[in-house]
Scaffold this motif. Structure first.
Motif, PDB file in Angstrom:
ATOM      1  N   ALA A  17       0.822  -1.210   0.000  1.00 47.10           N
ATOM      2  CA  ALA A  17       0.000   0.000   0.000  1.00 47.10           C
ATOM      3  C   ALA A  17       0.853   1.256   0.000  1.00 47.10           C
ATOM      4  O   ALA A  17       0.513   2.260  -0.647  1.00 47.10           O
ATOM      5  CB  ALA A  17      -0.933  -0.021   1.209  1.00 47.10           C
ATOM      6  N   TRP A  20       2.050   1.871  -3.605  1.00 44.15           N
ATOM      7  CA  TRP A  20       1.008   2.343  -4.507  1.00 44.15           C
ATOM      8  C   TRP A  20       0.495   3.715  -4.115  1.00 44.15           C
ATOM      9  O   TRP A  20      -0.032   4.448  -4.946  1.00 44.15           O
ATOM     10  CB  TRP A  20      -0.138   1.328  -4.574  1.00 44.15           C
ATOM     11  CG  TRP A  20       0.237   0.116  -5.364  1.00 44.15           C
ATOM     12  CD1 TRP A  20       0.356  -1.155  -4.922  1.00 44.15           C
ATOM     13  CD2 TRP A  20       0.581   0.082  -6.757  1.00 44.15           C
ATOM     14  NE1 TRP A  20       0.753  -1.993  -5.936  1.00 44.15           N
ATOM     15  CE2 TRP A  20       0.894  -1.259  -7.074  1.00 44.15           C
ATOM     16  CE3 TRP A  20       0.669   1.040  -7.763  1.00 44.15           C
ATOM     17  CZ2 TRP A  20       1.281  -1.657  -8.344  1.00 44.15           C
ATOM     18  CZ3 TRP A  20       1.049   0.651  -9.039  1.00 44.15           C
ATOM     19  CH2 TRP A  20       1.357  -0.684  -9.321  1.00 44.15           C
ATOM     20  N   SER A  21       0.679   4.077  -2.857  1.00 47.51           N
ATOM     21  CA  SER A  21       0.307   5.436  -2.458  1.00 47.51           C
ATOM     22  C   SER A  21       1.181   6.468  -3.165  1.00 47.51           C
ATOM     23  O   SER A  21       0.745   7.591  -3.425  1.00 47.51           O
ATOM     24  CB  SER A  21       0.409   5.596  -0.943  1.00 47.51           C
ATOM     25  OG  SER A  21       1.757   5.529  -0.504  1.00 47.51           O
ATOM     26  N   LEU A  24      -0.474   6.939  -6.521  1.00 52.66           N
ATOM     27  CA  LEU A  24      -1.707   7.709  -6.393  1.00 52.66           C
ATOM     28  C   LEU A  24      -1.431   9.184  -6.088  1.00 52.66           C
ATOM     29  O   LEU A  24      -2.153  10.077  -6.541  1.00 52.66           O
ATOM     30  CB  LEU A  24      -2.591   7.111  -5.295  1.00 52.66           C
ATOM     31  CG  LEU A  24      -3.159   5.712  -5.578  1.00 52.66           C
ATOM     32  CD1 LEU A  24      -3.915   5.191  -4.364  1.00 52.66           C
ATOM     33  CD2 LEU A  24      -4.067   5.746  -6.805  1.00 52.66           C
ATOM     34  N   ALA A  25      -0.385   9.425  -5.316  1.00 55.38           N
ATOM     35  CA  ALA A  25      -0.048  10.811  -4.966  1.00 55.38           C
ATOM     36  C   ALA A  25       0.693  11.536  -6.082  1.00 55.38           C
ATOM     37  O   ALA A  25       0.725  12.774  -6.098  1.00 55.38           O
ATOM     38  CB  ALA A  25       0.803  10.828  -3.693  1.00 55.38           C
TER      39      ALA A  25
END
Length: 260
Positions: A17, A20-21, A24-25
């Motif tokens: 996570a 993948w953050s 996404l950011a």
């Protein structure tokens, strides 16, 4: 090729996570980098109130500022005056996302955060140089310090090598610039290029500097060839900013080397 694709799929499945953050950011980071690229060369405040449409001056709302999504929904136009917004911001946001994806897929782990930090920093520097022929001290000098700090924190046994790389990187390009100026009677390289190569040495070490110069030069030649193929004529006095190619070479070598 099939094996490489399988390995990439495996890395995607293993990514956590936290990794993948980053992806996404990354468009939001890219949006901030766009502001930096536009405002830093003019010494304008990075945060100066609400964003406005450049064409009509209308203040933009939160729904107008969602990276990539707002641009796509509005068909690349201002919702208020319908003037085209251009590709600058989505281009920077996509580039920032590509950096995050490459960091997660090629290296992964906690070090992906460091890969992204360096990649986004170099993205801003390269884009500013491409637009303005300028490598601001406000970005190059802290990047040298950040490279030495990263060595101190993660590879303390390489700190001397990295410090030597920073010194040699700066001295070598300044020497080349002085020789070029003496022989040709005009500037060929700016001080910003020398400081950027010093940052490359601070992140990669002295031994990697020849590879950085070679890869940057080959990238510049490829870009010049592409421009010629596109019908853009380059004369004997034509020039390209060298910063974007130094930035690209530095990040690629960092990403693919055991140092990173």
């Amino acid at each position: 090729m099939e094996g490489y694709g399988t390995e990439l799929l495996a890395r995607m499945a293993e990514a956590g996570a936290a990794e993948w953050s980053l992806v996404l950011a990354s468009p939001f980071i890219g949006s901030f980098l766009g502001l930096l690229i536009q405002r830093l060369p003019d010494a304008a405040p990075i945060a100066r109130g609400r964003s406005r449409c450049d064409a009509c001056g209308t203040p933009l709302r939160a729904r107008d500022l969602v990276p990539l999504f707002s641009w796509l929904v509005a068909d690349g136009r201002c919702r208020y005056c319908r003037q085209p917004l251009g590709w600058f911001y989505p281009g920077v946001e996509l580039a920032a996302m590509a950096i995050a994806l490459a960091s997660v897929l090629i290296e992964g782990g906690q070090r992906a955060w460091l890969d992204c930090l360096l990649g986004w920093w170099l993205l801003a520097l390269g884009w500013i140089d491409l637009r303005c022929w300028l490598l601001p001290d406000g970005l190059t000098l802290p990047l040298i310090i950040a490279g030495l700090a990263a060595a101190f924190l993660f590879n303390p046994d390489q700190l001397t090598e990295r410090a030597l790389g920073a010194a040699l990187g700066y001295a070598s390009l300044m020497t080349i610039a002085a020789l070029y100026r003496a022989l040709r009677g005009r500037e060929g390289l700016g001080g910003g290029d020398a400081k950027l190569l010093a940052a490359s040495g601070a992140w990669l070490g002295a031994a990697a500097l020849p590879q950085v110069i070679l890869l940057a030069a080959l990238s510049a030649l490829a870009a010049a060839g592409s421009l010629r193929l596109a019908g853009i004529r380059l004369g004997i006095h034509s020039a390209l900013p060298f910063g974007p190619f130094l930035a690209l070479a530095t990040w690629v070598l960092w990403l693919l080397s055991p140092i990173g």
